[in-house]
Enzyme design. Structure first.
Site, short mmCIF file in Angstrom:
data_model
loop_
_atom_site.label_atom_id
_atom_site.label_comp_id
_atom_site.label_asym_id
_atom_site.label_seq_id
_atom_site.Cartn_x
_atom_site.Cartn_y
_atom_site.Cartn_z
CD GLU A 131 -2.54 -2.07 -16.49
OE1 GLU A 131 -3.09 -2.98 -17.10
OE2 GLU A 131 -1.30 -1.89 -16.51
CB VAL A 134 3.65 -2.51 -12.99
CG1 VAL A 134 4.96 -2.41 -13.78
CG2 VAL A 134 3.72 -3.60 -11.95
CE LYS A 207 6.38 0.91 -9.17
NZ LYS A 207 6.98 2.24 -9.33
N1 HSE Z 1 7.65 6.19 -6.12
C1 HSE Z 1 7.22 5.56 -7.33
C2 HSE Z 1 8.13 6.04 -8.45
C3 HSE Z 1 5.78 5.95 -7.57
O1 HSE Z 1 8.95 6.94 -8.24
O2 HSE Z 1 8.04 5.52 -9.54
C4 HSE Z 1 5.00 5.02 -8.44
O3 HSE Z 1 5.01 3.70 -8.01
#
Ligand code: HSE
Length: 436
Positions: A131, A134, A207
């Protein structure tokens, strides 16, 4: 496994792993009330034990050797929070082969090796849940797989990378340059160690493959995606987009078309009135259209210790329920447990800011009399308007906004104000939402 005790191990005590440990230790009683399960944080694997993480790890086996966890027959669930490909891949496969359930937030690994890992899990009669991979704390995967299970997904539009959203927001709202805004994202800790993947669209693409696989019931490879990052966007582009009424967002797009799936990640101009255009800073959102449910939007923190850990522990509890049911345990249903005694607060003891609208005669002294009554009840006025030309039958409206005031005091003050013969009996009192 002892009855109703679930032994959990964590590999990697970085930001997210620390959050998971914190929840398992600090919310133990709450988790027990909600799930009737006793979660025991048994082992943590970490190479660097020199950092003070503000955790009380008495009773937890703290080791540098992953085998202390992976070979321990008492461990039921392994949480992988080291990220990256190796050694995460080796540890996860070993855990699954040793018939341990796995929970991970590792979106890059899942995007590349997800199908293989699901297969290994299946072959060994266990599962891997993700979970947190993403949208951080946003329960998007569970929502798509469970609550929305009856829907064909028509469109998914995701703001899935907090770093790029933060950068674009700062460019949009504060006129910052790309590099200044990136620095802010790094200082605030939501950019990856190497922010390249955040800004070139790859993190959002990882994602998107995960969401797309769920939506399409089919493995989606990164190779199928068109990916473009935000590196080329300048202050000038933001300015022009704004002039035309648009906001630029890095959007992950899934569209189920008649001729196939349209999957892309790229900066997109969004009409500034759309909900997605108003998802700012490091926050994430996923706009999902299902053929039965219609349009839905999921919004929240996409990264960080506490949100990501919250999602991981949700998976831990889910798995544990399955584990117990498999063992034939008599187990409470999923409805909330109703064992707690609660105190309900009377609205008289609640504080709010208020909007008040009175109709009064247009004559000297009215305002000071009303303000006087409010003041006697500890209610302070924050603004006031008396719109001209709105009067009727010799009465004019007066609108007051107050600072926070106690409901009971407000009630008494209004009763007194309505006794003035220059105030009509019909008035309106609304409470102002303070967002907390
Ligand atoms: N580096 C990612 C972002 C962190 O900035 O969304 C979470 O996956």
């Amino acid at each position: 496994m002892k009855s109703h005790q679930i032994n959990v191990g964590i590999i990697g005590l970085g930001t997210v792993g620390t959050g998971v440990a914190r929840i398992l230790l600090e919310q133990k009683d709450l988790l027990k009330t909600r799930s009737a399960l006793d979660f025991n944080l048994k082992t943590i694997v970490e190479l660097n034990w020199d950092i003070d993480r503000d955790l009380d790890l008495a009773g937890v086996t703290c080791t540098k050797d992953a085998n202390d966890l992976l070979e321990d027959p008492d461990i039921n669930i392994v949480v992988e929070t080291i990220g990256g490909y190796e050694p995460a891949y080796t540890f996860i496969t070993k855990a699954l082969k040793n018939r341990k359930y796995v929970v991970t937030a590792n979106k890059a690994l899942l995007a590349h090796k997800g199908v293989e890992l699901y297969k290994i899990a299946h072959e060994h009669g266990v599962d891997i849940l993700f979970e947190a991979s993403v949208g951080g704390g946003i329960p998007i995967i569970k929502s798509m797989r469970e609550a929305l299970v009856s829907n064909k997904f028509k469109n998914i539009y995701g703001i899935l990378n907090g770093t790029s959203n933060y950068i674009l927001t700062k460019m949009h709202k504060e006129g910052l340059d790309f590099s200044e805004a990136l620095k802010g994202a790094q200082e605030n800790g939501f950019a990856e160690a190497d922010p390249t993947l955040d800004i070139n669209g790859m993190d959002a693409a990882h994602k998107l493959t995960i969401l797309s696989s769920i939506a399409a019931n089919s493995p989606v490879s990164l190779n199928n995606l068109y990916i473009e990052g935000i590196e080329s966007i300048t202050r000038l582009d933001i300015h022009f987009a704004k002039t035309f009424g648009f906001t630029i967002k890095l959007l992950a797009i899934y569209k189920d078309r008649e001729d196939g799936l349209d999957l892309r990640v790229h900066p997109t101009l969004i009409d500034e009135s759309h909900l997605l255009a108003n998802v700012n800073n490091e926050l994430n959102a996923i706009f999902v259209t299902g053929d039965f449910v219609g349009n839905t939007m999921f919004y929240g923190p996409g990264a960080g210790e506490r949100p990501t850990a919250s999602a991981i522990v949700g998976d831990i509890v889910d798995i544990s329920r399955d584990l117990l049911l498999r063992e034939g345990a008599k187990y409470p249903n999923r409805a909330i447990t109703l064992t707690e005694k609660i105190n309900l607060v009377s609205i008289n003891n609640v504080k709010n800011r208020f909007y008040l609208r009175f109709l009064t005669k247009d004559m000297p002294g009215v305002l000071s009399d009303i303000a006087g009554v409010l003041g006697d009840h500890d209610i302070s006025i924050s603004s006031m308007v008396q719109p001209e030309n709105e009067g009727k039958d010799g009465f004019v409206p007066i609108v007051l906004l107050t600072h926070e005031a106690l409901e009971s005091q407000m009630q008494q003050a209004i009763e007194k104000i309505l006794k003035f013969d220059f105030v009509k009996k019909d008035y309106l009192r609304l409470r102002i939402f303070n967002g907390q």
